[in-house]
Scaffold this motif. Structure first.
Motif, PDB file in Angstrom:
ATOM      1  N   LYS A   4     -69.324 -79.403 -28.139  1.00  0.00           N
ATOM      2  CA  LYS A   4     -70.343 -80.326 -28.650  1.00  0.00           C
ATOM      3  C   LYS A   4     -71.721 -79.946 -28.113  1.00  0.00           C
ATOM      4  CE  LYS A   4     -66.999 -83.953 -27.974  1.00  0.00           C
ATOM      5  NZ  LYS A   4     -66.274 -83.166 -26.966  1.00  0.00           N
ATOM      6  N   PRO A   5     -72.775 -80.228 -28.895  1.00  0.00           N
ATOM      7  CA  PRO A   5     -74.121 -79.964 -28.398  1.00  0.00           C
ATOM      8  C   PRO A   5     -74.711 -81.203 -27.721  1.00  0.00           C
ATOM      9  CG  PRO A   5     -74.214 -80.516 -30.717  1.00  0.00           C
ATOM     10  CD  PRO A   5     -72.784 -80.689 -30.294  1.00  0.00           C
ATOM     11  N   VAL A   6     -75.711 -80.975 -26.908  1.00  0.00           N
ATOM     12  CA  VAL A   6     -76.487 -82.072 -26.342  1.00  0.00           C
ATOM     13  C   VAL A   6     -77.900 -81.922 -26.869  1.00  0.00           C
ATOM     14  CG1 VAL A   6     -77.434 -83.017 -24.215  1.00  0.00           C
ATOM     15  CG2 VAL A   6     -75.091 -82.198 -24.252  1.00  0.00           C
ATOM     16  N   VAL A  23     -78.351 -78.215 -27.645  1.00  0.00           N
ATOM     17  CA  VAL A  23     -77.927 -77.250 -26.632  1.00  0.00           C
ATOM     18  C   VAL A  23     -76.406 -77.227 -26.487  1.00  0.00           C
ATOM     19  CG1 VAL A  23     -78.222 -76.517 -24.240  1.00  0.00           C
ATOM     20  CG2 VAL A  23     -80.077 -77.721 -25.411  1.00  0.00           C
ATOM     21  N   TYR A  24     -75.834 -76.053 -26.630  1.00  0.00           N
ATOM     22  CA  TYR A  24     -74.403 -75.844 -26.428  1.00  0.00           C
ATOM     23  C   TYR A  24     -74.178 -75.131 -25.103  1.00  0.00           C
ATOM     24  CZ  TYR A  24     -73.532 -76.851 -31.374  1.00  0.00           C
ATOM     25  OH  TYR A  24     -73.434 -77.452 -32.587  1.00  0.00           O
ATOM     26  N   ARG A  25     -72.994 -75.373 -24.505  1.00  0.00           N
ATOM     27  CA  ARG A  25     -72.660 -74.635 -23.286  1.00  0.00           C
ATOM     28  C   ARG A  25     -71.223 -74.130 -23.366  1.00  0.00           C
ATOM     29  NH1 ARG A  25     -72.602 -77.790 -17.852  1.00  0.00           N
ATOM     30  NH2 ARG A  25     -70.517 -78.223 -18.605  1.00  0.00           N
ATOM     31  N   GLU A  27     -67.878 -71.618 -22.889  1.00  0.00           N
ATOM     32  CA  GLU A  27     -67.378 -70.937 -21.689  1.00  0.00           C
ATOM     33  C   GLU A  27     -66.586 -69.677 -22.000  1.00  0.00           C
ATOM     34  OE1 GLU A  27     -65.474 -73.739 -19.073  1.00  0.00           O
ATOM     35  OE2 GLU A  27     -67.274 -74.973 -18.964  1.00  0.00           O
ATOM     36  N   MET A  28     -66.244 -69.500 -23.280  1.00  0.00           N
ATOM     37  CA  MET A  28     -65.462 -68.322 -23.640  1.00  0.00           C
ATOM     38  C   MET A  28     -65.995 -67.685 -24.922  1.00  0.00           C
ATOM     39  SD  MET A  28     -61.518 -69.110 -22.662  1.00  0.00           S
ATOM     40  CE  MET A  28     -61.445 -70.675 -23.480  1.00  0.00           C
ATOM     41  N   LYS A  30     -64.421 -66.708 -27.482  1.00  0.00           N
ATOM     42  CA  LYS A  30     -63.836 -67.346 -28.664  1.00  0.00           C
ATOM     43  C   LYS A  30     -64.661 -68.546 -29.116  1.00  0.00           C
ATOM     44  CE  LYS A  30     -59.711 -67.034 -26.855  1.00  0.00           C
ATOM     45  NZ  LYS A  30     -58.414 -67.508 -26.362  1.00  0.00           N
ATOM     46  N   GLU A  31     -65.143 -69.329 -28.144  1.00  0.00           N
ATOM     47  CA  GLU A  31     -65.959 -70.492 -28.492  1.00  0.00           C
ATOM     48  C   GLU A  31     -67.264 -70.068 -29.157  1.00  0.00           C
ATOM     49  OE1 GLU A  31     -66.574 -73.656 -25.450  1.00  0.00           O
ATOM     50  OE2 GLU A  31     -65.177 -72.423 -24.321  1.00  0.00           O
ATOM     51  N   ARG A  65     -76.536 -72.108 -24.066  1.00  0.00           N
ATOM     52  CA  ARG A  65     -76.647 -71.832 -22.624  1.00  0.00           C
ATOM     53  C   ARG A  65     -75.545 -70.873 -22.214  1.00  0.00           C
ATOM     54  NH1 ARG A  65     -77.052 -77.216 -19.139  1.00  0.00           N
ATOM     55  NH2 ARG A  65     -76.294 -75.744 -17.585  1.00  0.00           N
ATOM     56  N   ARG A  68     -72.391 -70.317 -17.967  1.00  0.00           N
ATOM     57  CA  ARG A  68     -70.986 -70.332 -17.545  1.00  0.00           C
ATOM     58  C   ARG A  68     -70.314 -68.968 -17.737  1.00  0.00           C
ATOM     59  NH1 ARG A  68     -69.033 -75.971 -15.990  1.00  0.00           N
ATOM     60  NH2 ARG A  68     -71.068 -76.602 -15.293  1.00  0.00           N
ATOM     61  N   ASN A  70     -70.421 -66.175 -16.039  1.00  0.00           N
ATOM     62  CA  ASN A  70     -71.012 -65.638 -14.804  1.00  0.00           C
ATOM     63  C   ASN A  70     -69.997 -64.914 -13.924  1.00  0.00           C
ATOM     64  OD1 ASN A  70     -69.612 -67.870 -14.065  1.00  0.00           O
ATOM     65  ND2 ASN A  70     -71.132 -68.651 -12.646  1.00  0.00           N
ATOM     66  N   GLU A  85     -70.665 -60.291 -16.628  1.00  0.00           N
ATOM     67  CA  GLU A  85     -71.043 -61.096 -17.779  1.00  0.00           C
ATOM     68  C   GLU A  85     -72.543 -61.387 -17.718  1.00  0.00           C
ATOM     69  OE1 GLU A  85     -67.023 -63.498 -18.979  1.00  0.00           O
ATOM     70  OE2 GLU A  85     -68.219 -64.369 -17.370  1.00  0.00           O
TER      71      GLU A  85
END
Lengths: 453, 246
Positions: A4-6, A23-25, A27-28, A30-31, A65, A68, A70, A85
């Motif tokens: 989800k975005p903020v 803003v999206y964050r 972590e992978m 695939k996402e 963003r 993550r 990192n 990364e």
């Protein structure tokens, strides 16, 4: 599951402009691929927000963003080649590898930038005259393009995309991982020579005479000084200290300094930074720094402001703009820089910080900033809109000397001036259209500069 | 230096905890359903901390194979010093109210599977008279609220289980630690919980867990202020609590 975005009001480090973005964050990877295929609108990747202006902003659009992402992925202790990364901070690289005798090949004025950002802005440091920009040390990187493909880019493979992505302000895709070279050092210290110059002529003389003798070279300029003192400065030049140069009191030569940090708790009121306070500061700085040799810890040499969290709040709520221009060697850079200092000194637009550096030759990055000559960097508090016409005057001066301004710090350059400064913009667009025909990657900056619709 | 097994190592909290444990020099065995996702973390931990990291596939719901999984890990490591259970499932409360499958998924992942694997670990450490058993529960288990009581009840079950285990294993020299995090800035909360001063950084939570293990804590609220918040919430009389909108 689709992340989800903020919705959030976002700004770069200069706190100008502030724009509303989704803003999206993720972590992978695939996402990221799902985001690209299932969400409408344009995207721009965002590291930790240390570009100054609107490079990583996307008004009304999506921002990704990357903090993550990192992880370190591979390190060769023999060669110093590191793969990680793109969300890894330069700070983490120093923390992990300096104790093992390796250092960043190029470090900008803050270590709080990501590897992805360092490539997308092709950052430079105090060794720009000797060693060039960050991309010089990049062997390859993986780029996620608009169609969800992961493209390996190097000087040999997909070379056109490589050179469009280096300095390409995030418009070719999302940098996922990078492989680059660390350099060997014997200590966490820099052997620095401080030398004062009474005016700009003397500063240039000293630059020309001895720049080649030092790996790192920079001059702090009092940009409020005028007349015979115009351009008076403190030159700071140095090399990585060898183990035998260190005083016996340093027990662990490779240990980075303790991280004692202060925090700027609130925005400074606007009267704190005015012509008089800055003049007083500059006077003090010039007086205190006598000609001397000193051994200093690396971070205080390279990243002096990092020890104050949120130092950007010093400039008050309205923020500030950075302005860095390069003047090429063959077009009388001294005259251009002298004129710029005169304009600043006359306008009394108190610039807190002015930094002069010499620059090595340009690389093949289509939107990379450096070119052989001299660069002057300023940060100017944004008091009101009258600053912008003044910046346009500075632009004209830069263009008339064949130079250009650095996009990582820009927030207001007009499209036609940009095209004069970066003549390879058309070549850039050809590559951009090849890998991103529908402008899925677009930012507030790219629309302002006419690189996307 | 110890050998510690982390179940469910891909979550943000687990990743941060693994970093802190590795920093303290412990060797780690990381598990997930999909070890491919873990490979990145393994490489990162080995580069940063120069430690030995092993990866193992583990399916929390495959109860029949828990025994074999655990003995296999023990055999390969030559003896285990600790187990951290860090996975969990959270479905939407509204969905779980009408769809039993969603409720059951949370119950099985958060409670049933924990009992299955931790029983095995408890018997092992009891015999060894040494070791650490740690599970991540939640402050949501401290009191049932209409907004997430099905998830909360699975965590309450886990907390009570851990409490009993602690009571049983105390005299055997085994540390049993229940972790109760509040809201943490993870994938689960990003975009759901708006910017809140209560939202904790996973690095902070990971550090607290690693420190808690070192300090032999029994119950760890993290960040610490949740201890106070939950103390107050637990003191509200039921007559009042049932009318509240929490």
């Amino acid at each position: 599951m689709l992340s989800k975005p903020v919705k959030q009001a976002l700004s770069g480090w200069g706190q100008y402009p502030v724009e509303s973005c989704y803003v999206y964050r993720p972590e992978m990877i695939k996402e990221l691929q799902t985001l690209l295929s299932e969400r409408d609108g344009s995207f721009i990747s965002y590291g930790v927000g240390r570009s100054y202006g609107d490079t990583a902003l996307n008004k009304g659009g999506n921002v990704i963003r990357m903090d993550r992402f990192n992880h370190f992925l591979d390190f060769n202790e023999e060669t110093g080649m590191l793969t990680c990364e793109s969300g890894v901070l330069l700070e983490e690289i120093i923390d992990v590898f300096l104790p093992r005798g390796f250092y960043l090949p190029v470090t900008p004025g803050t270590k709080f930038v990501t590897v992805g950002g360092a490539i997308a802005n092709d950052v430079h440091g105090k060794n720009l005259h000797k060693d060039g920009t960050f991309s010089e040390y990049v062997q390859s990187f993986e780029l996620l393009t608009a169609n969800g493909e992961v493209l390996l880019c190097s000087r040999e493979e997909n070379a056109d995309v490589f050179w469009a992505t280096v300095g390409g302000i995030g418009l070719t895709g999302i940098i996922l991982t990078a492989t680059f070279q660390l350099i060997r050092v014997e200590s966490a210290y820099i052997d620095v020579t401080y030398e004062r110059a009474r005016n700009i002529d003397e500063a240039f003389e000293k630059f020309i005479a001895h720049d080649d003798d030092y790996k790192y070279s920079v001059a702090w300029i009092d940009c409020l000084a005028s007349g015979d003192s115009l351009g008076r400065s403190v030159l700071m030049r140095g090399d990585h200290a060898k183990r035998e140069d260190l005083p016996a009191s340093i027990m662990e030569p490779l240990k980075p300094a303790n991280k004692l940090k202060a925090t700027m708790p609130i925005h400074a009121p606007s009267f704190v930074l005015n012509h008089w306070s800055i003049a007083a500061f500059n006077e003090l700085y010039y007086t205190v720094n006598k000609d001397a040799d000193k051994i200093v810890e690396q971070s205080s040499f390279f990243h002096p402001l990092d020890s104050i969290n949120d130092w950007n709040k010093l400039y008050g709520k309205k923020g500030f703009v950075q302005y860095q221009a390069v003047f090429p060697k063959n077009e009388n850079p001294k005259a251009g820089i002298t004129k710029m200092l005169e304009m600043l000194s006359k306008k009394k637009t108190a610039s807190f910080l002015a930094v002069l550096k010499s620059s090595g030759p340009a690389n093949d990055g289509l939107l990379s900033f450096p070119m052989e000559g001299y660069t002057l960097a300023l940060d100017i508090p944004l008091k009101d809109d009258s600053l912008f016409p003044f910046l346009r005057e500075l632009d004209e001066l830069v263009v008339s000397h064949g130079g250009r301004v650095y996009l990582a710090k820009d927030s207001s350059l007009p499209q036609d001036t940009f095209r004069k400064m970066y003549p390879k913009w058309e070549e850039f667009l050809t590559v951009k259209r090849k890998v991103d025909p529908n402008d899925r990657f677009s930012s507030s900056m790219s629309r302002r500069l006419g690189l996307t619709d | 230096m110890a050998k510690i097994l982390i179940l469910g190592a891909t979550s943000s909290i687990a990743q941060s905890t693994a970093q802190k444990l590795a920093e303290n020099g412990h060797d780690l065995i990381l598990t997930s359903r999909n070890t491919e996702d873990l490979n990145t973390l393994k490489r990162d931990l080995s580069i940063r901390h120069q430690i030995d990291v092993k990866l193992k596939p583990f399916d929390a719901l495959d109860f029949d194979h828990h025994e074999a999984f655990f003995s296999n890990v023990v055999e390969e490591t030559g003896g285990l010093d600790g187990i951290l259970l860090m996975y969990g499932a959270m479905a939407d409360q509204k969905v779980a109210e009408t769809d039993f499958e969603a409720s059951r998924q949370m119950i099985d992942v958060n409670y049933t599977s924990a009992v299955s694997i931790l029983n095995i670990a408890a018997n092992y450490f009891e015999k060894k008279r040494h070791g650490i058993i740690c599970a991540v529960s939640s402050v949501a288990g401290d009191r049932g609220r209409k907004s997430n009581y099905i998830y909360g009840s699975t965590k309450a079950g886990l907390s009570t289980y851990m409490e009993g285990l602690r009571n049983r294993l105390h005299e055997k020299g085994v540390q049993v630690m229940t972790v109760k995090p509040g809201m943490v800035d993870t994938k689960m909360t990003y975009g759901v919980v708006k910017d809140s001063p209560l939202l904790a950084d996973p690095d902070k939570v990971g550090k607290d867990i690693a420190d808690g293990i070192q300090k032999k804590k029994d119950v760890l609220y993290t960040p610490w202020f949740w201890l106070i918040i939950m103390l107050v919430i637990k003191l509200i009389p039921e007559k009042l609590f049932k009318r509240m909108n929490l």
